[in-house]
Design a protein around this motif. Structure first.
Motif, short mmCIF file in Angstrom:
data_model
loop_
_atom_site.label_atom_id
_atom_site.label_comp_id
_atom_site.label_asym_id
_atom_site.label_seq_id
_atom_site.Cartn_x
_atom_site.Cartn_y
_atom_site.Cartn_z
N LEU A 153 0.87 -1.40 -0.01
CA LEU A 153 0.05 -0.02 0.17
C LEU A 153 0.82 1.37 -0.09
O LEU A 153 0.77 2.28 -0.84
CB LEU A 153 -0.88 0.01 1.31
N MET A 154 2.03 1.40 0.93
CA MET A 154 2.78 2.59 1.21
C MET A 154 3.40 2.77 -0.31
O MET A 154 3.62 3.97 -0.52
CB MET A 154 3.62 2.32 2.18
N ALA A 155 4.09 1.82 -0.71
CA ALA A 155 4.69 1.97 -2.20
C ALA A 155 4.08 2.39 -3.22
O ALA A 155 4.41 3.43 -3.93
CB ALA A 155 5.57 0.60 -2.30
N SER A 156 2.58 1.95 -3.25
CA SER A 156 1.71 2.54 -4.18
C SER A 156 1.59 3.97 -4.00
O SER A 156 1.53 4.69 -5.02
CB SER A 156 0.39 1.75 -4.07
N PHE A 157 1.21 4.34 -2.51
CA PHE A 157 0.88 5.70 -2.65
C PHE A 157 2.15 6.71 -2.81
O PHE A 157 1.75 7.92 -3.13
CB PHE A 157 0.60 5.77 -1.06
N ALA B 281 9.32 14.54 -0.48
CA ALA B 281 10.32 13.66 -0.05
C ALA B 281 9.93 13.05 1.27
O ALA B 281 10.69 12.18 1.88
CB ALA B 281 11.49 14.61 0.11
N LEU B 282 9.09 13.46 1.91
CA LEU B 282 8.62 12.90 3.35
C LEU B 282 7.27 11.96 3.36
O LEU B 282 6.97 11.54 4.14
CB LEU B 282 8.25 13.92 3.97
N THR B 283 6.91 11.76 1.99
CA THR B 283 5.36 11.00 1.87
C THR B 283 5.59 9.89 2.45
O THR B 283 4.78 9.08 2.92
CB THR B 283 4.85 11.19 0.49
N GLY B 284 6.63 9.26 2.00
CA GLY B 284 6.96 7.80 2.29
C GLY B 284 6.96 7.45 3.96
O GLY B 284 6.23 6.85 4.49
#
Length: 418
Positions: free
Chosen positions: A126-130, A345-348
């Motif tokens: 999910l997080m990689a997709s976002f 840059a911080l979204t992950g």
């Protein structure tokens, strides 16, 4: 804090972005959600074949959530440093190994190791997709794109119900997991070979990365969202991923096929909900309606239907569970809220930190509910008394109401400053 800018999407058309970016990640998330919910269907097989109690079954199933949760903060650092393509492809291979270990497991310990490896392996889906979507798709399209991705997760949850029950008619749960191991390997290859490299990757030292993580974790806005995610989303995963199935058996008196069919309908309602909330959010944003306001409405309706389930009504059980699934998905809009509140840059790190709260909640609640439910067994020893479910579901509802009230306060929400 401020809304981020996305990557240069001019290299690809909208259709190419769907094929090259959306579909590979959607396949991974489909598998992630299938793994997340499949134990609700095979619970009786695990109890009979391995001899697990309710608390042991809860612990085994929740091992997915524990490993998933523990890896979220390192995952955020990895995603921001190496990019979603590389990280997800590598981790899906871990999921393949975990599924194979689970398939040959003979006791709680070996099954737990397999389940934990699966959770670790799909922890990036999910997080990689976002992260990839934030880089490649226009910001105004993110709620819709994210909603479509989550709908694919709903399809994975559907695949884990009646289709799995059908497969169990001519094979066993071990062969099902062998097939899932192969699917994870194939998806890893697809992500590695098809997805383009995400722009804006790397460039920070480890000290700078940790400083960015600290910026996220010290943000008042983050802590306005985290309790809601932990208790409402995490609680929904705990119920839908395991205890919904035994509830239907022991409280509603459904037969095994009826349980699988109802779980399928819940998953269908979830898939529809993910897509609908994404469309609603995008359309209402044009009218000045914020995602926060949509989450408030969806969350209130979710709590209403959860309360009705706590009452254990004699009639209308299936529509109530479908409403539970549909309105539970409204809480996922907080991911769009958090991803828009921090720079690209911080979204992950921001989304994985929030996801940490979700899966810590799912692990703790799924395990604890097992202890509460197993206090009183049915006379035949093949299930548990409805009173235990009532207490477990009721305790969870109280905690969810508290988290929802916290989300509503103060009246001037931090999102206005994001």
């Amino acid at each position: 804090m401020g809304a981020q800018t996305t990557g240069d999407t001019r290299r690809f058309t909208a259709g190419q972005l769907i094929l090259l970016v959306f579909l590979p990640f959607a396949a991974g998330y489909f598998l992630s959600y299938l793994f997340r919910t499949v134990n609700a269907v095979i619970a009786a097989d695990l109890q009979s074949d391995i001899g697990l109690s309710a608390s042991e079954l809860g612990l085994l199933t929740a091992a997915y959530f524990l490993s998933f949760a523990l890896f979220q903060l390192p995952l955020g650092l990895l995603l921001d440093r190496f990019g979603p393509r590389r990280v997800e492809a590598a981790l899906l291979l871990v999921a393949a190994v975990g599924a194979a270990v689970f398939a040959v497991g003979a006791d709680l310990a070996s099954l737990g190791v397999g389940r934990a490896l699966i959770g670790l392996g799909v922890s990036a889906c999910l997080m990689a997709s976002f992260k990839a979507f934030t880089a490649w798709f226009p910001a105004e399209r993110l709620p819709l794109v994210n909603g479509c991705l989550l709908a694919c997760g709903g399809l994975g949850a559907m695949a884990a119900t009646s289709p799995v029950e059908y497969l169990l008619g001519w094979t066993d749960w071990r062969m099902v997991f062998i097939g899932l191991a192969a699917a994870c390997g194939a998806t890893a290859v697809a992500v590695w070979t098809v997805v383009p490299e995400t722009p804006g990757r790397g460039g920070e030292s480890m000290q700078e990365q940790l400083a960015g993580l600290r910026q996220v974790l010290t943000s008042p806005y983050f802590w306005r969202l985290a309790p809601l995610s932990l208790l409402m989303q995490g609680g929904s995963l705990a119920v839908q991923g395991l205890w919904a199935g035994p509830w239907m058996r022991d409280v509603a008196g459904m037969e095994r096929q009826g349980v699988a069919d109802t779980l399928l309908l819940i998953a269908l309602a979830m898939a529809i909900g993910f897509a609908v909330w994404g469309v609603i959010s995008e359309r209402l944003a044009r009218l000045g309606v914020r995602p926060f306001q949509i989450v408030v409405v969806g969350g209130a309706l979710f709590l209403l239907f959860k309360f009705l389930l706590v009452l254990q009504p004699a009639n209308g059980v299936v529509p109530l569970w479908m409403a539970f699934g549909f309105f539970a998905t409204s809480g996922t809009l907080v991911y769009a809220m958090i991803s828009q509140a921090f720079p690209l840059a911080l979204t992950g790190r921001a989304t994985t930190a929030l996801n940490l709260a979700v899966f810590v909640g799912a692990f703790m609640l799924q395990w604890i509910m097992g202890f509460v439910i197993e206090v009183r067994e049915l006379p035949d020893g093949l299930g548990y008394a409805p009173e235990g479910y009532g207490v477990a579901f009721g305790m969870l509802l109280v905690l969810q109401v508290i988290a929802f009230v916290w989300f509503l306060l103060p009246i001037r929400h931090e999102e206005e400053d994001a």
